[in-house]
Enzyme design. Structure first.
Site, PDB file in Angstrom:
ATOM      1  N   GLU A  84      18.431  50.781  33.631  1.00 17.80           N
ATOM      2  CA  GLU A  84      19.913  50.602  33.479  1.00 17.80           C
ATOM      3  C   GLU A  84      20.381  51.998  33.543  1.00 17.80           C
ATOM      4  O   GLU A  84      20.070  52.794  32.529  1.00 17.80           O
ATOM      5  CB  GLU A  84      20.388  49.774  32.204  1.00 17.80           C
ATOM      6  CG  GLU A  84      20.106  48.251  32.320  1.00 17.80           C
ATOM      7  CD  GLU A  84      21.026  47.827  31.223  1.00 17.80           C
ATOM      8  OE1 GLU A  84      21.413  46.581  31.187  1.00 17.80           O
ATOM      9  OE2 GLU A  84      21.222  48.260  30.072  1.00 17.80           O
ATOM     10  N   CYS A  85      21.064  52.214  34.487  1.00 18.19           N
ATOM     11  CA  CYS A  85      21.784  53.683  34.542  1.00 18.19           C
ATOM     12  C   CYS A  85      20.820  54.794  34.564  1.00 18.19           C
ATOM     13  O   CYS A  85      19.987  55.035  35.487  1.00 18.19           O
ATOM     14  CB  CYS A  85      23.004  53.751  33.615  1.00 18.19           C
ATOM     15  SG  CYS A  85      24.244  54.811  33.975  1.00 18.19           S
TER      16      CYS A  85
END
Length: 436
Positions: A327-328
């Site tokens: 994530e990210c």
């Protein structure tokens, strides 16, 4: 029976977090059991809440969560004496299009739970106008009750007297007035506050904030303004499927942005979580059946990550047979390369072809609704996921197969589709909930 309050303000940067932490610690010093929540998608504040109260804090979000999910999350405050929900941005600030149960505004949570609002007002550069602002916020939305205000960064006794007199004239209680006090300023960086776990002196800072606020704010009056609240535990709990039975979770200063309610939901569903530190050159647990790399600050540690061969080779070996999701910041590390703020490119793990750069920073911020085109750990193709994106990286290349069709809160399609290749998947948004 717990007493509930919402701490909000007309805008960001006024002092909501400092007041929330100070009230929580001051009441804890008095022997009260305090539970905090964060309204909205901020990743960082819940850890500060936990440091102040000794209890885990979670996010409640009206754009991404339905009422049953919010009720389930806040029910953890049933055994507390005081429950504080810290708002985000200004009291009514949210997105233009309604989400699951609201627009993401703090006022949604205040109205939904029936908790009065304590406003933090910074009257720097003004006096009587502060009363007009407070009165406007009080009257803007029926169904939301204003308990009173705390004035912050007061310049002088004369300044305080002018503002208090004006607020008294519109019938708004002033619980206290805080002079400027640099010693309780929380350090910041480009994604907001420096994380609580990175600050060795965070306990002393919160204690000083509690002492300072107790000296200038009528804690008893604030407590009397809270609403008695009888939480009703939700029957269905959280609609979260763990990404696997045994989850290897990257966890250190570079990988720290993961919503606490997600981890709790995974554990509640029977999953086991083992943590490892890429910065310490650790590889994921070989016995795990999925690896999850959260967001964080890989751009601040890109050289270390690039040099840690045990981590990179161990992750690649893991991904040969089992799913890995980022994530990210975790997504960036799954990519081919990351260029730091000085323009230096660092080789990442290469499980995806993503190339990102911080040399020319551009903020990406907002809610995201993703329709998965293919499965990712814990979710099937076609699932609709709600999350939040906040980063300053620029995409130089995103060559792999898109993972999802991603929309912002207005319904516009965005370029940050996420990626998938073999067993690796990644997204720029942080997952908050799946649509029921």
């Amino acid at each position: 029976m717990p007493a509930g309050l919402v701490i909000s303000a007309p805008a960001s940067g006024v002092g909501k977090t400092t007041l929330t932490l100070a009230l929580a610690r001051a009441w804890r010093h008095r022997g009260l059991n305090v539970q905090c929540f964060k309204s909205g998608p901020d990743y960082i504040d819940p850890a500060f809440h936990a440091a102040a109260t000794g209890r885990a804090s979670v996010n409640v979000d009206s754009w991404a969560m339905d009422r049953a999910t919010i009720a389930h999350l806040v029910s953890r405050g049933a055994d507390a004496d005081v429950v504080l929900a810290e708002g985000s941005m200004g009291l009514f600030d949210g997105v233009a299009a309604r989400g699951v149960s609201g627009t993401g505004a703090t006022a949604d949570i205040a109205e939904m739970l029936g908790w009065p609002v304590v406003l933090v007002i910074d009257p720097s550069g003004q006096a009587q106008t502060a009363a007009a602002i407070a009165a406007g916020l009080r009257d803007y939305r029926p169904g939301m009750r204003l308990a009173g205000v705390v004035l912050n960064r007061i310049a002088s006794p004369r300044h305080e007297a002018l503002v208090r007199h004006a607020l008294d004239g519109v019938g708004i209680a002033v619980f206290g007035a805080l002079p400027r006090h640099a010693e309780i300023s929380l350090p910041k960086r480009h994604l907001g506050l420096v994380q609580a776990e990175e600050q060795a002196e965070i306990g002393k800072l919160i204690d000083e904030a509690a002492r300072f606020v107790a000296e200038h704010v009528d804690l008893d009056a604030v407590l009397r303004s809270a609403a008695s609240w009888s939480p009703q535990p939700a029957a269905n709990g959280l609609n979260v499927t763990p990404p696997g039975q045994r989850i290897a979770l990257a966890r250190d200063a570079a990988f720290s942005f993961v919503y606490p309610h997600m981890l709790e939901a995974w554990r509640a569903a029977g999953a086991e979580i083992s943590t490892f530190s890429p910065l310490a050159d650790e590889a994921p647990d070989k016995s795990a059946d999925v690896c999850w790399l959260p967001g964080g600050y890989p751009e601040l540690h890109a050289g270390t990550i690039a040099a840690n061969d045990r981590f990179r080779s161990g992750l690649r070996a893991f991904a040969e047979t089992r799913p890995v999701h980022g994530e990210c910041g975790g997504y960036m590390v799954l990519g081919a390369g990351l260029t730091d703020a000085d323009g230096i490119r660092h080789e990442m793990t290469g499980l995806l072809g993503l190339e990102t750069s911080f040399a020319k920073r551009r903020m990406h911020l907002g809610y995201r609704l993703a329709a998965l085109a293919a499965p990712m750990p814990g979710h099937q193709a076609g699932a609709r996921l709600r999350g939040h994106e906040f980063h300053y990286s620029t995409i130089l290349a995103q060559p792999d197969t898109p993972l999802a069709v991603v929309h912002d809160a207005t319904g516009a399609v965005i370029a940050e589709t996420g990626s998938r290749r073999d067993h690796a998947t990644g997204t720029f948004f942080h997952l908050i909930a799946e649509d029921r």
